[in-house]
Structure formats: structure tokens, C-alpha cells
Design a protein around this motif. Structure first.
Motif, PDB file in Angstrom:
ATOM      1  N   ILE A 190      45.869  42.268  44.669  1.00  0.00           N
ATOM      2  CA  ILE A 190      47.204  42.577  44.177  1.00  0.00           C
ATOM      3  C   ILE A 190      47.653  43.915  44.757  1.00  0.00           C
ATOM      4  O   ILE A 190      46.971  44.934  44.586  1.00  0.00           O
ATOM      5  CB  ILE A 190      47.223  42.667  42.632  1.00  0.00           C
ATOM      6  N   LEU A 191      48.803  43.923  45.434  1.00  0.00           N
ATOM      7  CA  LEU A 191      49.399  45.175  45.900  1.00  0.00           C
ATOM      8  C   LEU A 191      50.311  45.762  44.830  1.00  0.00           C
ATOM      9  O   LEU A 191      50.269  46.965  44.566  1.00  0.00           O
ATOM     10  CB  LEU A 191      50.205  44.949  47.181  1.00  0.00           C
ATOM     11  N   THR A 192      51.145  44.918  44.226  1.00  0.00           N
ATOM     12  CA  THR A 192      52.050  45.385  43.179  1.00  0.00           C
ATOM     13  C   THR A 192      52.488  44.211  42.317  1.00  0.00           C
ATOM     14  O   THR A 192      52.445  43.063  42.755  1.00  0.00           O
ATOM     15  CB  THR A 192      53.285  46.101  43.777  1.00  0.00           C
ATOM     16  N   CYS A 193      52.888  44.524  41.094  1.00  0.00           N
ATOM     17  CA  CYS A 193      53.404  43.505  40.181  1.00  0.00           C
ATOM     18  C   CYS A 193      54.271  44.180  39.125  1.00  0.00           C
ATOM     19  O   CYS A 193      53.861  45.179  38.530  1.00  0.00           O
ATOM     20  CB  CYS A 193      52.262  42.754  39.489  1.00  0.00           C
ATOM     21  N   VAL A 194      55.470  43.635  38.920  1.00  0.00           N
ATOM     22  CA  VAL A 194      56.318  44.028  37.798  1.00  0.00           C
ATOM     23  C   VAL A 194      56.821  42.756  37.143  1.00  0.00           C
ATOM     24  O   VAL A 194      56.942  41.716  37.786  1.00  0.00           O
ATOM     25  CB  VAL A 194      57.502  44.930  38.215  1.00  0.00           C
ATOM     26  N   GLY A 195      57.103  42.832  35.860  1.00  0.00           N
ATOM     27  CA  GLY A 195      57.618  41.671  35.153  1.00  0.00           C
ATOM     28  C   GLY A 195      57.315  41.754  33.676  1.00  0.00           C
ATOM     29  O   GLY A 195      57.105  42.846  33.130  1.00  0.00           O
ATOM     30  N   SER A 196      57.279  40.583  33.046  1.00  0.00           N
ATOM     31  CA  SER A 196      57.029  40.539  31.608  1.00  0.00           C
ATOM     32  C   SER A 196      56.275  39.263  31.264  1.00  0.00           C
ATOM     33  O   SER A 196      56.315  38.280  31.997  1.00  0.00           O
ATOM     34  CB  SER A 196      58.353  40.601  30.837  1.00  0.00           C
ATOM     35  N   VAL A 197      55.564  39.309  30.139  1.00  0.00           N
ATOM     36  CA  VAL A 197      54.785  38.165  29.668  1.00  0.00           C
ATOM     37  C   VAL A 197      55.023  37.943  28.186  1.00  0.00           C
ATOM     38  O   VAL A 197      55.411  38.859  27.461  1.00  0.00           O
ATOM     39  CB  VAL A 197      53.267  38.334  29.941  1.00  0.00           C
ATOM     40  N   THR A 198      54.778  36.702  27.750  1.00  0.00           N
ATOM     41  CA  THR A 198      54.879  36.376  26.327  1.00  0.00           C
ATOM     42  C   THR A 198      53.522  36.331  25.655  1.00  0.00           C
ATOM     43  O   THR A 198      53.432  36.367  24.430  1.00  0.00           O
ATOM     44  CB  THR A 198      55.566  35.012  26.111  1.00  0.00           C
ATOM     45  N   LYS A 199      52.469  36.236  26.467  1.00  0.00           N
ATOM     46  CA  LYS A 199      51.124  36.082  25.914  1.00  0.00           C
ATOM     47  C   LYS A 199      50.115  36.560  26.941  1.00  0.00           C
ATOM     48  O   LYS A 199      50.347  36.474  28.141  1.00  0.00           O
ATOM     49  CB  LYS A 199      50.866  34.605  25.595  1.00  0.00           C
ATOM     50  N   ALA A 200      48.983  37.069  26.455  1.00  0.00           N
ATOM     51  CA  ALA A 200      47.890  37.462  27.345  1.00  0.00           C
ATOM     52  C   ALA A 200      46.584  37.443  26.573  1.00  0.00           C
ATOM     53  O   ALA A 200      46.515  37.954  25.446  1.00  0.00           O
ATOM     54  CB  ALA A 200      48.135  38.854  27.917  1.00  0.00           C
ATOM     55  N   THR A 201      45.554  36.854  27.170  1.00  0.00           N
ATOM     56  CA  THR A 201      44.209  36.875  26.597  1.00  0.00           C
ATOM     57  C   THR A 201      43.362  37.790  27.468  1.00  0.00           C
ATOM     58  O   THR A 201      43.200  37.530  28.662  1.00  0.00           O
ATOM     59  CB  THR A 201      43.613  35.461  26.515  1.00  0.00           C
ATOM     60  N   LEU A 202      42.846  38.867  26.851  1.00  0.00           N
ATOM     61  CA  LEU A 202      42.147  39.918  27.574  1.00  0.00           C
ATOM     62  C   LEU A 202      40.779  40.196  26.969  1.00  0.00           C
ATOM     63  O   LEU A 202      40.597  40.087  25.759  1.00  0.00           O
ATOM     64  CB  LEU A 202      42.958  41.224  27.532  1.00  0.00           C
ATOM     65  N   ARG A 203      39.843  40.585  27.836  1.00  0.00           N
ATOM     66  CA  ARG A 203      38.535  41.054  27.375  1.00  0.00           C
ATOM     67  C   ARG A 203      38.577  42.571  27.368  1.00  0.00           C
ATOM     68  O   ARG A 203      39.034  43.200  28.310  1.00  0.00           O
ATOM     69  CB  ARG A 203      37.419  40.544  28.282  1.00  0.00           C
ATOM     70  N   MET A 204      38.049  43.143  26.299  1.00  0.00           N
ATOM     71  CA  MET A 204      38.060  44.591  26.143  1.00  0.00           C
ATOM     72  C   MET A 204      36.889  45.241  26.883  1.00  0.00           C
ATOM     73  O   MET A 204      36.002  44.566  27.385  1.00  0.00           O
ATOM     74  CB  MET A 204      38.000  44.958  24.656  1.00  0.00           C
ATOM     75  N   PHE A 223      48.556  48.956  26.278  1.00  0.00           N
ATOM     76  CA  PHE A 223      47.190  48.470  26.076  1.00  0.00           C
ATOM     77  C   PHE A 223      46.857  47.579  27.253  1.00  0.00           C
ATOM     78  O   PHE A 223      47.736  47.187  28.020  1.00  0.00           O
ATOM     79  CB  PHE A 223      47.070  47.700  24.751  1.00  0.00           C
ATOM     80  N   GLY A 224      45.601  47.268  27.403  1.00  0.00           N
ATOM     81  CA  GLY A 224      45.238  46.402  28.516  1.00  0.00           C
ATOM     82  C   GLY A 224      43.783  46.021  28.478  1.00  0.00           C
ATOM     83  O   GLY A 224      43.046  46.366  27.552  1.00  0.00           O
ATOM     84  N   GLY A 225      43.367  45.312  29.525  1.00  0.00           N
ATOM     85  CA  GLY A 225      41.985  44.880  29.636  1.00  0.00           C
ATOM     86  C   GLY A 225      41.808  43.930  30.801  1.00  0.00           C
ATOM     87  O   GLY A 225      42.691  43.766  31.649  1.00  0.00           O
ATOM     88  N   HIS A 226      40.650  43.294  30.825  1.00  0.00           N
ATOM     89  CA  HIS A 226      40.266  42.321  31.848  1.00  0.00           C
ATOM     90  C   HIS A 226      40.975  40.999  31.550  1.00  0.00           C
ATOM     91  O   HIS A 226      40.867  40.474  30.441  1.00  0.00           O
ATOM     92  CB  HIS A 226      38.742  42.145  31.808  1.00  0.00           C
ATOM     93  N   VAL A 227      41.698  40.467  32.522  1.00  0.00           N
ATOM     94  CA  VAL A 227      42.445  39.219  32.322  1.00  0.00           C
ATOM     95  C   VAL A 227      41.469  38.050  32.209  1.00  0.00           C
ATOM     96  O   VAL A 227      40.683  37.796  33.111  1.00  0.00           O
ATOM     97  CB  VAL A 227      43.438  38.973  33.475  1.00  0.00           C
ATOM     98  N   ILE A 228      41.534  37.363  31.072  1.00  0.00           N
ATOM     99  CA  ILE A 228      40.734  36.158  30.853  1.00  0.00           C
ATOM    100  C   ILE A 228      41.580  34.925  31.157  1.00  0.00           C
ATOM    101  O   ILE A 228      41.224  34.098  31.984  1.00  0.00           O
ATOM    102  CB  ILE A 228      40.195  36.090  29.396  1.00  0.00           C
TER     103      ILE A 228
END
Length: 142
Positions: free
Chosen positions: A42-56, A96-101
Motif C-alpha cells: 500500500i502506498l496510500t489510502c483515504v476513504g471511509s468504512v462502516t465496519k472493521a474487524t481488527l486484531r489488537m 484506534f487501529g490494529g491488524h486487519v483481519i
């Protein structure tokens, strides 16, 4: 390849947009596989999401967040199955954030540029020290 070594490689860029309802991780991995990109990231990303499942960060806790959220950052490698981290912000500006599952569902848009190092091959190999499949980078055969 040792982490202290560097490899010179030409870079090709792939700009794209994901539309509402798209699964971001699934779509990115599919694009990389369909286009046979050997060392994509990934070089860059902008946008929006309604849902995300992340590992802490503890490598055990998995949380699903329901938005909408702004994508503040999306980084990582895509070849060899992918390894992505995302940062999101809510309507109050809390980040907030984390590892994308999984289940990173686009809300209005996700504008992304993927880079690919055409002289390299990325794979994921089990590292005995960590117990995880970690990045391995090789020179692409001529």
C-alpha cells in the motif's frame, strides 16, 4: 534476505477506487493475485468504512467495530497473503487501529494506490523466533 540488506527494484503504481459496500482486504488481495503482483504494498489510502474487524497488539484480542469511520491510515504488504494495519477515526476524532483481519467494508469510498516492486518477490514464511508467518523478500528470477 536479511533486514539490513536492500534490493533495487523498479516501481509500478496502480491507482484505484473501491466503491461503497466493497470488502477492502478481500478486494486488495484479489487484485494482487489476479494481476500476479509479486511484491505489492500500500502506498496510500483515504476513504471511509462502516465496519472493521481488527486484531489488537496482544496478538489474541479480536474486535469488530461498527462505524462509520474515516480511514486515517492503511499500511502494509499485499503479496504472499497480505499483512495490513489500519488506523480509523470516529465522529469525535478518536483514533484506534490494529491488524486487519476481515470485514473492512467501504462506506463512501476508498481511494488507494498500490505499489509493486517488479524485481522482488514477497512471501510469508514461518519465523521460528516469533511463531508467525513473517515477510520474506527475494530477488525475482530473471
Amino acid at each position: 534476505m536479511q533486514t539490513t540488506e536492500a534490493m533495487h527494484s523498479p516501481l509500478t503504481c496502480y491507482p484505484m477506487r473501491f466503491e461503497p459496500g466493497a470488502d477492502l482486504k478481500e478486494g486488495l488481495i484479489r487484485f494482487v493475485e489476479d494481476n500476479k503482483l509479486s511484491a505489492a504494498f500500500i502506498l496510500t489510502c483515504v476513504g471511509s468504512v462502516t465496519k472493521a474487524t481488527l486484531r489488537m497488539a496482544d496478538s489474541k484480542t479480536i474486535k469488530t467495530y461498527d462505524g462509520p469511520f474515516e480511514i486515517v491510515s492503511l499500511v502494509g504488504t499485499l503479496s504472499g497473503g497480505g499483512h495490513l494495519h489500519i488506523s480509523l477515526s470516529d465522529s469525535e476524532g478518536n483514533v484506534f487501529g490494529g491488524h486487519v483481519i476481515s470485514d473492512v467494508t467501504v462506506y463512501t469510498t476508498a481511494e488507494i494506490v498500490i505499489g509493486n516492486c517488479s524485481a522482488a518477490v514477497m512471501s510469508r514464511e514461518t519465523d521460528k523466533r516469533t511463531g508467525y508467518k513473517e515477510l520474506a523478500v527475494y530477488q525475482r528470477p530473471a
